[in-house]
Design a protein around this motif. Structure first.
Motif, PDB file in Angstrom:
ATOM      1  N   LEU A 110       0.159  -9.841  -8.311  1.00  0.00           N
ATOM      2  CA  LEU A 110      -0.538  -9.133  -7.227  1.00  0.00           C
ATOM      3  C   LEU A 110       0.111  -7.799  -6.897  1.00  0.00           C
ATOM      4  N   GLU A 111       1.407  -7.715  -7.021  1.00  0.00           N
ATOM      5  CA  GLU A 111       2.085  -6.478  -6.633  1.00  0.00           C
ATOM      6  C   GLU A 111       1.669  -5.304  -7.506  1.00  0.00           C
ATOM      7  N   VAL A 122       0.831  -1.199   0.000  1.00  0.00           N
ATOM      8  CA  VAL A 122       0.000   0.000   0.000  1.00  0.00           C
ATOM      9  C   VAL A 122       0.866   1.250   0.000  1.00  0.00           C
ATOM     10  N   TRP A 123       1.821   1.301   0.884  1.00  0.00           N
ATOM     11  CA  TRP A 123       2.716   2.455   0.903  1.00  0.00           C
ATOM     12  C   TRP A 123       3.401   2.630  -0.444  1.00  0.00           C
ATOM     13  N   HIS A 135      -7.582 -13.158  -1.080  1.00  0.00           N
ATOM     14  CA  HIS A 135      -6.194 -13.601  -1.179  1.00  0.00           C
ATOM     15  C   HIS A 135      -5.483 -13.338   0.151  1.00  0.00           C
ATOM     16  N   PRO A 136      -4.909 -14.344   0.759  1.00  0.00           N
ATOM     17  CA  PRO A 136      -4.324 -14.164   2.096  1.00  0.00           C
ATOM     18  C   PRO A 136      -3.269 -13.064   2.129  1.00  0.00           C
ATOM     19  N   GLN A 137      -2.432 -13.016   1.106  1.00  0.00           N
ATOM     20  CA  GLN A 137      -1.397 -11.988   1.114  1.00  0.00           C
ATOM     21  C   GLN A 137      -2.010 -10.586   1.123  1.00  0.00           C
ATOM     22  N   LEU A 138      -3.157 -10.473   0.456  1.00  0.00           N
ATOM     23  CA  LEU A 138      -3.837  -9.182   0.411  1.00  0.00           C
ATOM     24  C   LEU A 138      -4.246  -8.750   1.811  1.00  0.00           C
ATOM     25  N   VAL A 139      -4.848  -9.676   2.545  1.00  0.00           N
ATOM     26  CA  VAL A 139      -5.274  -9.357   3.907  1.00  0.00           C
ATOM     27  C   VAL A 139      -4.073  -8.924   4.739  1.00  0.00           C
ATOM     28  N   ARG A 140      -2.991  -9.660   4.605  1.00  0.00           N
ATOM     29  CA  ARG A 140      -1.801  -9.320   5.394  1.00  0.00           C
ATOM     30  C   ARG A 140      -1.274  -7.939   5.041  1.00  0.00           C
ATOM     31  N   GLU A 141      -1.193  -7.658   3.743  1.00  0.00           N
ATOM     32  CA  GLU A 141      -0.611  -6.379   3.332  1.00  0.00           C
ATOM     33  C   GLU A 141      -1.459  -5.211   3.808  1.00  0.00           C
TER      34      GLU A 141
END
Lengths: 254, 254
Positions: free
Chosen positions: B80-81, A174-175, B101-107
């Motif tokens: 995803l990035e 996000v950043w 997407h799990p990585q999405l939640v984490r980010e």
DNA sequence: TTGCGGTAAATATCTGACATTAAGTAGGGT
DNA sequence: ACCCTACTTAATGTCAGATATTTACCGCAA
């Protein structure tokens, strides 16, 4: 209120080019909030393109919140507060703009002023060696292109890369995406300031101190160094760094 | 790799509905980065809609960075990035997703963890009486709907409103737009946590302390209260609040 | 004044055809 | 054997015209 002088370059293919022209006309403030935008068929006629391309272009403006379209009513321009500032497409449009909406410049700079010192801290905490190398390379590019006034825009690109590398050093998606606001902000900067030689040397020195603070993993020093870089930027922009709506969190300073 | 079980509800008009289905299939991780997306004509046949609607839907995915299309090659899913997390459309899609997407939640949570304490400070510095009233009303809504477990989603909406009002209290367009990330993050929260009664009471109490800190214009207290709210949130999400890639700027604490 | 229906104007969608781009493939020349 | 060209194929991009749907506006009557 009209698009009389707007023209589409003869061979510019893709609905992309048309979208850019229309977006610029809105971003520069030619249309007020709530104004009716020209109808599809008028745009077709004016630019000499098919309705399909016009619709694609308008769809892109819609997805960025610049306009709102409803069947039967037409196309109206949405207020600036609802524009989608964080979309990369918008950043690109803003960067290519000769005279951006003044409020836009203020808002984006106010954001940088409040957020970047904090991002500087994050970078000092999380930067990897790779990140440091990126920041350093951008800095060297700035130094290298600083002497020659004919390389202003190259210098600006290195400037963007410098700050963007700091955003990326936060290692958060996000950043990182917020860093896209940098390009329009910095492009606007070099177009407005006269880049006196001494001001440029001063700017470089402040950037160097920020780089050093990050390299030494000193979050607090990085925050202060970022504040000083932005002070310099504000001066070049002719803005007052204090007295904005978003103030710096002074209470944090010991 | 296939869209066999995906179906478009019979009367759902607009290419919007189709875009949502396709976006969900990507956001949930069904397709890997670089995979070839189905061709236009296959999508037409599968969903029984015209090529036009398919193209409009795909154009929307393109503008959000989910896919990349080139004539002759086809449509590929982007990594995803490079997704456009800050677009409001993306937030809407993420919020409507049952299993993001799990990585999405984490980010996203890592971002909140690093940014919101700071936003809390800004709010304590800049909130107007109107802002305070908004925050307070949202808090009362949270309290009101907390008792009844059948009103979980109403509670979540008040929760979103609470934090969004804090973002808005920064009185900056950019910060305000970041508040749109809250809805998907909080919706995901209530779908994962079991909302024990005691955990909910604890969460409410921490929110109350944040509200009080802002009301009393105490930036530092607001920062700490926000950290405590997010600690509670992390616990409900089953995440470890420390040890993320983006750490809190501990050096700031005296 | 209010409510109803009809008309016009704008955007939304469908359909079919054609243009452009990119990748693969076969053939000819060196 | 190698490389270069030309052709084929398959996908997206663009165009044009017809039709559907939504909205605003106006006239008219209860």
């Amino acid at each position: 209120m009209s698009l009389s002088e707007l023209q589409l370059a003869p061979k510019s293919g893709g609905s992309r080019a048309l979208a850019t022209i229309l977006a610029h006309s809105i971003l520069s403030g030619r249309w007020g909030s709530g104004d009716l935008f020209p109808r599809e068929l008028d745009l077709c006629e004016h630019f000499g393109v098919s309705r399909n391309r016009v619709r694609n272009a308008l769809a892109e403006l819609t997805s960025n919140g610049l306009i709102e379209r409803t069947a039967g009513r037409g196309t109206v321009v949405r207020p600036l507060e609802e524009w989608n500032l964080l979309d990369p497409q918008m950043s690109e449009w803003m960067a290519g703009l000769e005279a951006p909406h003044p409020q836009l410049v203020r808002e984006v700079f106010a954001f940088r002023l409040s957020a970047e010192p904090f991002i500087g801290e994050l970078a000092a905490l999380s930067a990897t060696d790779q990140d440091l190398a990126n920041i350093e390379r951008a800095f060297e590019g700035m130094c290298d292109s600083a002497a020659d006034p004919a390389r202003r825009e190259e210098h600006a690109e290195h400037d963007v890369a410098f700050h963007d590398a700091i955003y990326r050093a936060s290692h958060n998606l996000v950043w990182r995406q917020m860093g896209r606001l940098l390009r329009p902000a910095i492009i606007a900067l070099i177009q407005r300031s006269h880049h006196q030689a001494d001001s440029l040397a001063d700017s470089l020195e402040r950037h160097r101190q920020l780089l050093d603070a990050i390299r030494l993993r000193q979050p607090e020093a990085a925050r202060e160094a970022t504040e000083r870089v932005l002070e310099r930027t504000a001066a070049d922009l002719g803005l007052d760094p204090d007295g904005r709506k978003v103030r710096r969190p002074a209470a944090l300073s010991p």
